[in-house]
Design a protein around this motif. Structure first.
Motif, PDB file in Angstrom:
ATOM      1  N   TYR A  38      15.297  -5.769  10.059  1.00  0.00           N
ATOM      2  CA  TYR A  38      13.904  -5.377   9.839  1.00  0.00           C
ATOM      3  C   TYR A  38      13.470  -4.312  10.835  1.00  0.00           C
ATOM      4  O   TYR A  38      12.812  -3.332  10.461  1.00  0.00           O
ATOM      5  N   TYR A  45      14.810  -0.993   9.853  1.00  0.00           N
ATOM      6  CA  TYR A  45      14.060  -0.544   8.668  1.00  0.00           C
ATOM      7  C   TYR A  45      12.670  -0.041   9.087  1.00  0.00           C
ATOM      8  O   TYR A  45      12.204   1.012   8.642  1.00  0.00           O
ATOM      9  N   TRP A  97       0.874  -1.195   0.000  1.00  0.00           N
ATOM     10  CA  TRP A  97       0.000   0.000   0.000  1.00  0.00           C
ATOM     11  C   TRP A  97       0.897   1.226   0.000  1.00  0.00           C
ATOM     12  O   TRP A  97       1.714   1.396   0.909  1.00  0.00           O
ATOM     13  N   MET A 146      13.170 -15.001  11.493  1.00  0.00           N
ATOM     14  CA  MET A 146      11.931 -14.468  10.903  1.00  0.00           C
ATOM     15  C   MET A 146      10.682 -14.874  11.692  1.00  0.00           C
ATOM     16  O   MET A 146       9.581 -14.471  11.344  1.00  0.00           O
ATOM     17  N   ASN A 184       3.166  -4.983   7.842  1.00  0.00           N
ATOM     18  CA  ASN A 184       4.407  -4.386   7.336  1.00  0.00           C
ATOM     19  C   ASN A 184       4.311  -4.064   5.846  1.00  0.00           C
ATOM     20  O   ASN A 184       5.168  -3.366   5.326  1.00  0.00           O
ATOM     21  N   PHE A 222       7.642  10.905   1.604  1.00  0.00           N
ATOM     22  CA  PHE A 222       7.240   9.859   0.642  1.00  0.00           C
ATOM     23  C   PHE A 222       5.927  10.246  -0.046  1.00  0.00           C
ATOM     24  O   PHE A 222       5.791  10.125  -1.263  1.00  0.00           O
TER      25      PHE A 222
END
Ligand code: LP5
Ligand code: MN
Length: 242
Positions: free
Chosen positions: A125, A128, A46, A172, A79, A141
């Protein structure tokens, strides 16, 4: 009396089979229930509420019809779709909830979340995540035209797929200690999340009490739904072909 939980549908115009299964779910079994909770990664990606493609209109209208029919719908960011915002909420009637929310599920206080915040061993992650959740970075953005945002999103997706191949399954997955820590802090004995695509019900102990962690499944090969009633919760699948 039924409450449904779904996550990790990763809806995109490239997967009409998932879309069809989801739209059928919305117009049949989601009707008349007490509430629908979507725990993130509803969309493959998205890049802003202004991305008003016919595909997105179709999905939004399914939510609008459900909320108009009187079914409360709630969404927690994943995420992949953490940029879903107020406009989406206004257009669909879906209420956006904070990333860690405690709900009363037929008398049981239950922590609901996407699940990515529990993967604390995935340091790359988490670094980030902090950056892309930064309001100023998001503001910058959103100043970019849609097509640039699309390109950046695609680059990030392929960057992510590449780095994922180098990460172990343990990194993970959720960190067990973090699960217990978060549940103890919020004083709950039940947690529901998605993200890891490992549907299961795990028994654990929190502050010496029996607790459980329910993990929702993804919608890659079939639909995946957690059906909760006052009698309990059950993980179920739905075939893509009716
Ligand atoms: O999503 P998945 O399953 O591949 O892996 C996730 C984690 N990865 C992500 C990244 C998303 O897939 C990208 C989504 C794009 C959203 C739209 C654009 C928004 C831009 C917003 C700007 C404000 O979430 C992955 C986890 C994994 O789950 C398991 O938990 O490990 O984490 C990562 O891969 C993070 C990496 O370690 C670092 C991120 C690499 C991104 C590379 C960017 C390079 C291109 C930049 C172009 C400007
Ligand atoms: Mn996810």
């Amino acid at each position: 009396m039924t409450t449904l939980f779904i996550s990790d549908l990763h809806l995109s115009a490239d997967r009409p089979d998932i879309t069809a299964c989801f739209l059928r779910f919305m117009s049949t079994e989601a009707r008349g229930i007490d509430a629908l909770y979507v725990l993130g990664d509803l969309f493959e990606m998205w890049i802003g509420d202004d991305d008003d493609s016919p595909f997105h209109q179709q999905i939004k209208s399914a939510f609008r019809q459900l909320t108009d029919s009187g079914v409360p719908c709630y969404f927690i960011h994943g995420n992949r779709d953490f940029l879903i915002g107020k406009r989406f909420s206004q257009e669909t009637g879906v209420e956006l909830l904070p990333e860690h929310t405690v709900v009363d599920l037929y008398g049981t206080p239950t922590l609901i979340l996407h699940g990515d915040t529990l993967c604390t061993l995935d340091e790359g992650y988490q670094r980030y995540r902090k950056k892309v959740h930064n309001r100023f970075i998001q503001w910058l953005f959103f100043r970019l035209p849609l097509r640039y945002r699309q390109r950046i999103g695609e680059k990030m997706r392929s960057g992510s797929s590449q780095t994922n191949q180098t990460k172990s399954q343990a990194i993970m997955d959720v960190t067990p200690g973090e699960v217990v820590h978060v549940m103890a802090e919020l004083e709950v004995n039940q947690m529901i999340h998605g993200h890891t695509h490992r549907p299961d019900v795990h028994a654990l102990s929190v502050n010496g009490q029996d607790a459980r962690r329910i993990v929702l499944g993804d919608w890659y090969d079939h639909g995946s739904v957690l059906v909760c009633t006052p009698q309990g919760c059950q993980l179920e699948t739905r075939d893509f072909q009716p």
